[in-house]
Design an enzyme around this catalytic site. Structure first.
Site, PDB file in Angstrom:
ATOM      1  CE  LYS A   1     -95.603 -74.890 -76.650  1.00 12.93           C
ATOM      2  NZ  LYS A   1     -96.991 -75.315 -76.978  1.00 12.93           N
TER       3      LYS A   1
ATOM      4  CB  SER B   1     -96.473 -78.909 -76.857  1.00  9.21           C
ATOM      5  OG  SER B   1     -97.342 -77.842 -77.211  1.00  9.21           O
TER       6      SER B   1
ATOM      7  CB  SER C   1    -100.356 -77.641 -76.087  1.00 12.34           C
ATOM      8  OG  SER C   1    -100.136 -78.811 -76.835  1.00 12.34           O
TER       9      SER C   1
END
Length: 471
Positions: free
Chosen positions: A78, A153, A177
């Site tokens: 990420k 996210s 997330s």
């Protein structure tokens, strides 16, 4: 279409070790899948095929005795986790083209284990949304339905893994997330106890209340892959005050099955879809069949935990970012401005309110852990709904309107608690979308959560979306 990219990470590593395939061949299969699917999914923030090929060639030249447990495995990270040489922009124009010089601790461990880093993945601006969209890389799409979000996210990460563009990867989770994206895309994930996978090097830092709320967590297509990543990357970081000196435990099946499981289909306040209820019931039945004692149980502290999460994540989160965004709202993405508007409706926190919330955090955690003595494992939904359409913000369930942040309250409880929680795909919605369940355990009992979730994964588990399989 090379179906190799949809094999589990464990299977891919076995093929590499047995010389059935080279690192170059495995990397090339992933490159082709990325080049085929990423233009429509927009999962990546930084990807360079030639850089991947160069890594793969050098890895094939490494002597067998010098190879780590993840040698040659194509993974992603990420873009809020510092990865030296790759764009880690947190989805914000304020950080456009930023490339860290040093790895986060967990990325250093990834490299030391021999993983091949494909690139960094997309996230919403400053990570403050359950949908992945920003002004740098655009809107990430769900491989099950391009009109829907893969969540946030860690939405870029979940889309990449679900679609076979990555074998496994790292996300981060302060409010669901890694779990909501796994639920939305039909993969597995773990939000560990904070610090068991070191958080140093996360952008922004996991400090203050986020040292309890936040954790870097593994994501993959199977729980065996998630467990492999956890076992390889966990361990104390002695420069991180939030990283505990907890050693890995090897639990036998019988030890895992000693844990009584309490399950609940909703929190008594916010309804869930009928298919979500069915998924929880199916998971409960499967665990009973596996020898667990599974009984209805719902902690009484869920709503206080959610309210405290709102204070510490939404209101404190807006306060943390206020100095960075002051005077520059025109540069912010609509999705982050939406978050600020939500936070502003709650008003700023006073020093007294913040102090009281911090104290209440310990009080509520103690009350919940006391309740969990009888049921040290909890089984519940991940969200009220499956993956929603881009921009969708309310739903009607059983005649009741469910608002955006309420629909995902189920993950927020365990951030406030600082507890490990794993996600496993179990069912399907009427539209054919994945529906997962959540397995939570007491803090530092990550191995228990992984063990129970792994049993569920053998019964249910990953199915490739049509997009990934080239259908």
């Amino acid at each position: 279409m090379n179906l190799l990219v949809l094999e589990s990470a464990v299977r891919q590593l076995k093929m590499l070790r047995q010389r059935e395939i080279s690192v170059v061949e495995l990397a090339e299969a992933h490159i082709k899948q990325i080049e085929r699917l990423n233009p429509q999914l927009k999962a990546f923030a930084d990807f360079d095929a030639e850089r991947v090929r160069a890594q793969a060639r050098s890895m094939d030249a490494v002597l067998v005795d010098a190879r780590g447990p993840l040698h040659g495995l194509p993974v992603t990270v990420k873009s809020s986790i510092a990865t030296a040489g790759y764009k880690c922009e947190i989805g914000s124009l304020n950080h456009k083209d930023e490339i860290p010089r040093e790895d986060a601790v967990v990325v250093s461990r990834l490299r030391a284990a021999g993983a091949l880093i494909l690139g960094t993945t997309n996230c919403p601006e400053f990570l403050m949304a359950y949908e992945t969209d920003n002004l740098l890389h655009g809107q990430t799409r769900n491989p099950w339905d391009l009109e829907r979000t893969p969540g946030g996210s860690s939405g870029g990460e979940s889309a990449a893994i679900a679609a076979g563009m990555s074998a496994a990867g790292l996300g981060s989770d302060s409010g669901g997330s890694v779990r909501v994206p796994a639920h939305f895309t039909g993969i597995c994930s773990l939000k560990p106890t904070p610090g068991r996978i070191p958080g140093r090097g996360h952008l922004p830092p996991c400090v203050g209340p986020f040292a309890t709320l936040g954790a870097i967590g593994p994501m993959a297509r199977t729980m065996a892959d998630v467990e492999l990543m956890f076992r390889t990357l966990s361990g104390q970081d002695d420069a991180d005050p939030a990283s505990p000196p907890v050693v890995l435990r090897e639990l036998s099946d019988s030890e895992v099955r000693k844990n009584r499981i309490g399950f609940f289909e909703d929190d008594g306040l916010t309804p869930v879809t009928a298919e979500t209820r069915s998924a929880v019931r199916a998971a409960a039945a499967a665990l009973r069949d596996a020898g667990f004692r599974v009984e209805p149980f719902r902690p009484r502290t869920l709503e206080p935990l959610r309210k405290l999460w709102w204070t510490l994540f939404v209101q404190c989160g807006a306060m943390f970012y206020e100095p960075e965004v002051r005077g520059g709202r025109e540069k912010l993405s609509p999705i982050f401005r939406e978050f600020l508007e939500i936070a502003e409706r709650s008003g700023p926190l006073t020093a007294t309110e913040l102090l009281n919330a911090w104290a209440e955090l310990d009080v509520l955690r103690a009350k919940t852990l006391e309740e969990m003595r009888e049921y040290p494992v909890l089984l519940c939904p991940v969200a009220s709904v499956p993956a929603w359409r881009h921009g969708e913000r309310k739903w009607t369930i059983d005649g009741q309107t469910v608002e955006y942040l309420d629909a995902v309250r189920h993950t927020q409880w365990f951030n406030t608690l600082g507890a490990p929680a794993a996600v496993v795909p179990v069912g399907r919605s009427p539209e054919g979308l994945p529906i997962a369940v959540q397995i939570a355990a007491r803090p530092f009992q990550d191995e228990v959560a992984l063990g129970v979730a792994g049993i569920l994964d053998t019964v249910f588990g990953y199915t490739a979306p049509r997009t990934a399989a080239g259908m």
